[in-house]
Design a protein around this motif. Structure first.
Motif, PDB file in Angstrom:
ATOM      1  N   ILE A  39       0.819  -1.193  -0.079  1.00 47.15           N
ATOM      2  CA  ILE A  39      -0.067   0.123   0.063  1.00 47.15           C
ATOM      3  C   ILE A  39       0.900   1.234  -0.174  1.00 47.15           C
ATOM      4  O   ILE A  39       1.505   1.636   1.091  1.00 47.15           O
ATOM      5  CB  ILE A  39      -0.758   0.081   1.077  1.00 47.15           C
ATOM      6  CG1 ILE A  39      -1.861  -1.125   1.368  1.00 47.15           C
ATOM      7  CG2 ILE A  39      -1.543   1.411   1.365  1.00 47.15           C
ATOM      8  CD1 ILE A  39      -2.952  -1.040   0.114  1.00 47.15           C
ATOM      9  N   ARG A  40       0.845   1.844  -0.976  1.00 49.10           N
ATOM     10  CA  ARG A  40       1.859   3.233  -1.395  1.00 49.10           C
ATOM     11  C   ARG A  40       0.850   4.455  -0.955  1.00 49.10           C
ATOM     12  O   ARG A  40       1.266   5.585  -1.931  1.00 49.10           O
ATOM     13  CB  ARG A  40       2.317   3.121  -2.667  1.00 49.10           C
ATOM     14  CG  ARG A  40       3.374   1.824  -2.655  1.00 49.10           C
ATOM     15  CD  ARG A  40       4.102   1.631  -3.869  1.00 49.10           C
ATOM     16  NE  ARG A  40       4.755   0.479  -3.949  1.00 49.10           N
ATOM     17  CZ  ARG A  40       5.976   0.222  -3.292  1.00 49.10           C
ATOM     18  NH1 ARG A  40       6.460   1.392  -2.508  1.00 49.10           N
ATOM     19  NH2 ARG A  40       6.440  -0.794  -3.491  1.00 49.10           N
ATOM     20  N   VAL A  41       0.006   4.666  -0.449  1.00 47.93           N
ATOM     21  CA  VAL A  41      -0.792   5.889  -0.141  1.00 47.93           C
ATOM     22  C   VAL A  41      -1.326   5.886   1.747  1.00 47.93           C
ATOM     23  O   VAL A  41      -1.559   4.596   1.990  1.00 47.93           O
ATOM     24  CB  VAL A  41      -1.911   5.923  -1.012  1.00 47.93           C
ATOM     25  CG1 VAL A  41      -2.754   4.617  -0.585  1.00 47.93           C
ATOM     26  CG2 VAL A  41      -2.720   7.257  -0.814  1.00 47.93           C
ATOM     27  N   ILE A  42      -1.144   6.921   1.997  1.00 45.78           N
ATOM     28  CA  ILE A  42      -1.874   6.993   3.647  1.00 45.78           C
ATOM     29  C   ILE A  42      -2.567   8.223   3.914  1.00 45.78           C
ATOM     30  O   ILE A  42      -1.670   9.404   3.322  1.00 45.78           O
ATOM     31  CB  ILE A  42      -0.467   6.522   4.642  1.00 45.78           C
ATOM     32  CG1 ILE A  42      -0.969   6.997   5.933  1.00 45.78           C
ATOM     33  CG2 ILE A  42       0.713   7.659   4.271  1.00 45.78           C
ATOM     34  CD1 ILE A  42       0.228   6.426   7.064  1.00 45.78           C
ATOM     35  N   GLU A  43      -3.377   8.404   4.348  1.00 44.37           N
ATOM     36  CA  GLU A  43      -4.044   9.601   4.834  1.00 44.37           C
ATOM     37  C   GLU A  43      -3.936   9.713   6.323  1.00 44.37           C
ATOM     38  O   GLU A  43      -4.404   8.936   7.075  1.00 44.37           O
ATOM     39  CB  GLU A  43      -5.616   9.494   4.671  1.00 44.37           C
ATOM     40  CG  GLU A  43      -6.377  10.704   5.236  1.00 44.37           C
ATOM     41  CD  GLU A  43      -7.727  10.595   4.827  1.00 44.37           C
ATOM     42  OE1 GLU A  43      -8.469  11.048   5.855  1.00 44.37           O
ATOM     43  OE2 GLU A  43      -8.425   9.732   4.028  1.00 44.37           O
ATOM     44  N   VAL A  44      -2.994  10.567   6.846  1.00 43.74           N
ATOM     45  CA  VAL A  44      -2.974  11.014   8.147  1.00 43.74           C
ATOM     46  C   VAL A  44      -3.841  12.074   8.575  1.00 43.74           C
ATOM     47  O   VAL A  44      -3.956  13.373   8.257  1.00 43.74           O
ATOM     48  CB  VAL A  44      -1.324  11.509   8.515  1.00 43.74           C
ATOM     49  CG1 VAL A  44      -1.230  11.942  10.015  1.00 43.74           C
ATOM     50  CG2 VAL A  44      -0.333  10.191   8.103  1.00 43.74           C
ATOM     51  N   ALA A  69      -3.158  14.622   3.869  1.00 40.14           N
ATOM     52  CA  ALA A  69      -3.940  15.010   5.428  1.00 40.14           C
ATOM     53  C   ALA A  69      -5.179  14.956   5.245  1.00 40.14           C
ATOM     54  O   ALA A  69      -5.908  15.051   4.257  1.00 40.14           O
ATOM     55  CB  ALA A  69      -3.464  16.488   5.577  1.00 40.14           C
ATOM     56  N   GLY A  70      -5.777  14.300   6.393  1.00 37.72           N
ATOM     57  CA  GLY A  70      -7.156  14.208   6.484  1.00 37.72           C
ATOM     58  C   GLY A  70      -7.847  14.927   7.553  1.00 37.72           C
ATOM     59  O   GLY A  70      -7.206  15.491   8.637  1.00 37.72           O
ATOM     60  N   THR A  71      -9.198  15.065   7.763  1.00 34.19           N
ATOM     61  CA  THR A  71      -9.781  15.945   8.416  1.00 34.19           C
ATOM     62  C   THR A  71      -9.381  17.253   8.175  1.00 34.19           C
ATOM     63  O   THR A  71      -9.150  18.026   9.451  1.00 34.19           O
ATOM     64  CB  THR A  71      -9.708  15.307   9.958  1.00 34.19           C
ATOM     65  OG1 THR A  71      -9.914  13.853   9.915  1.00 34.19           O
ATOM     66  CG2 THR A  71     -10.908  15.669  10.747  1.00 34.19           C
ATOM     67  N   VAL A  72      -9.333  17.907   7.242  1.00 30.08           N
ATOM     68  CA  VAL A  72      -8.926  19.054   7.046  1.00 30.08           C
ATOM     69  C   VAL A  72      -9.909  20.170   6.839  1.00 30.08           C
ATOM     70  O   VAL A  72     -10.721  19.713   5.794  1.00 30.08           O
ATOM     71  CB  VAL A  72      -7.970  19.220   5.848  1.00 30.08           C
ATOM     72  CG1 VAL A  72      -7.433  20.524   5.669  1.00 30.08           C
ATOM     73  CG2 VAL A  72      -6.764  18.174   5.619  1.00 30.08           C
ATOM     74  N   TRP A  73     -10.057  21.049   7.766  1.00 33.96           N
ATOM     75  CA  TRP A  73     -11.463  21.802   7.555  1.00 33.96           C
ATOM     76  C   TRP A  73     -11.354  23.218   7.293  1.00 33.96           C
ATOM     77  O   TRP A  73     -12.325  23.914   6.777  1.00 33.96           O
ATOM     78  CB  TRP A  73     -12.063  21.668   8.941  1.00 33.96           C
ATOM     79  CG  TRP A  73     -12.662  20.418   9.270  1.00 33.96           C
ATOM     80  CD1 TRP A  73     -12.506  19.483  10.286  1.00 33.96           C
ATOM     81  CD2 TRP A  73     -14.126  19.946   8.572  1.00 33.96           C
ATOM     82  NE1 TRP A  73     -13.446  18.338  10.241  1.00 33.96           N
ATOM     83  CE2 TRP A  73     -14.301  18.739   9.294  1.00 33.96           C
ATOM     84  CE3 TRP A  73     -14.774  20.189   7.431  1.00 33.96           C
ATOM     85  CZ2 TRP A  73     -15.560  18.051   8.776  1.00 33.96           C
ATOM     86  CZ3 TRP A  73     -15.930  19.743   7.159  1.00 33.96           C
ATOM     87  CH2 TRP A  73     -16.134  18.380   7.773  1.00 33.96           C
TER      88      TRP A  73
END
Length: 211
Positions: A39-44, A69-73
Motif C-alpha cells: 500500500i503506497r498511500v496513507i491519509e494521516v 492530510a485528512g480531516t482538513v477543515w
C-alpha cells in the motif's frame, strides 16, 4: 489540474489507510509497514496534535508513499498540511476554504459529501471525485448506486464504518476506485508496535483489487 490528480491518488490502491497518530515516530513505522505490504498511500488525519509532524516525518523519511492530510477543515490547516509535505488533502464534508487552497496550490483534494444536494454543490465547483462519509451510516453501497445514477461522471471514496469483510461490496461498484479504511492500522497494533500486523493487513487490502 487538481481534480485529475485526485483521481490519480484514488487509483494508487484499493484502500486508502486512514490513520490517527499520537507521535511522528509511530507514523513513520506505520508508513513503512504499509509500503512493505504493497500500500503506497496513507491519509494521516489532523485529529491529533501529532498529525502535521507525522505528515512531515513520513514525507521526509519514507520513500514510495503518497502521504495526505485528512480531516482538513480550514484554510490554515490546508496551508500547514501542504507545507508539511502533504500531497493530497481530504475533508469529511464540504470545506470550500480548503477547496480554494487546493486549487490555488494545485494539490489533489477529496471533499466529502453525504447528500445529493452536497454532491451537487461540489459538482458546481468542478469536483469529479468525492468522499462519502460516513458511508455505512448514509446507506452503504446502495446509497452510492443511487448517487451514481444521478451523477454518472463522479467517482466515490466511501469511508466510515467500512471493514475488511465489507470493502469488497463497495469496490465492486464501477464508480468506487477505492475505499478509506482505518482497519489496516489498528490501535492495538500501534500500541504494541506490531508493524508486521500492519504489513499483513496491507497485503490483504491489496488483494481486494483482485476479487
Amino acid at each position: 489540474m487538481k481534480y485529475a490528480q485526485t483521481r490519480q491518488v484514488m487509483a494508487i490502491a484499493p484502500v486508502i489507510p486512514v490513520v490517527v497518530v499520537s507521535d511522528a515516530a509511530s507514523a513513520v513505522e506505520i508508513a513503512r509497514a504499509l509500503v512493505a505490504g504493497g500500500i503506497r498511500v496513507i491519509e494521516v488525519t489532523l485529529r491529533t496534535e501529532a498529525g502535521l509532524a507525522a505528515i512531515e516525518a513520513i514525507a521526509q523519511q519514507v520513500d514510495d508513499i503518497c502521504v495526505g492530510a485528512g480531516t482538513v477543515w480550514t484554510e490554515a490547516q490546508a496551508e500547514q498540511a501542504i507545507d508539511a509535505g502533504a500531497e493530497f488533502m481530504v475533508s469529511p464534508g464540504i470545506a470550500d476554504d480548503v477547496n480554494a487552497v487546493a486549487q490555488a496550490r494545485d494539490i489533489a483534494y477529496l471533499p466529502g459529501a453525504q447528500t445529493v444536494s452536497e454532491i451537487a454543490h461540489l459538482k458546481r465547483q468542478g469536483v469529479t471525485a468525492t468522499k462519502l462519509f460516513p458511508a455505512s451510516v448514509v446507506g452503504g453501497p446502495a446509497a452510492i448506486k443511487a448517487f451514481a445514477s444521478v451523477f454518472p461522471d463522479l467517482v466515490f471514496c466511501p469511508t466510515g464504518g467500512i471493514k475488511e469483510d465489507t470493502a469488497r461490496d463497495y469496490l465492486a461498484l464501477d464508480c468506487v476506485p477505492c475505499v478509506g479504511g482505518s482497519w489496516l492500522v489498528s490501535a492495538d497494533a500501534v500500541a504494541g508496535g506490531d508493524w508486521e500486523a500492519v504489513r499483513l493487513a496491507a497485503e490483504r487490502a491489496v488483494a481486494l483489487s483482485d476479487s
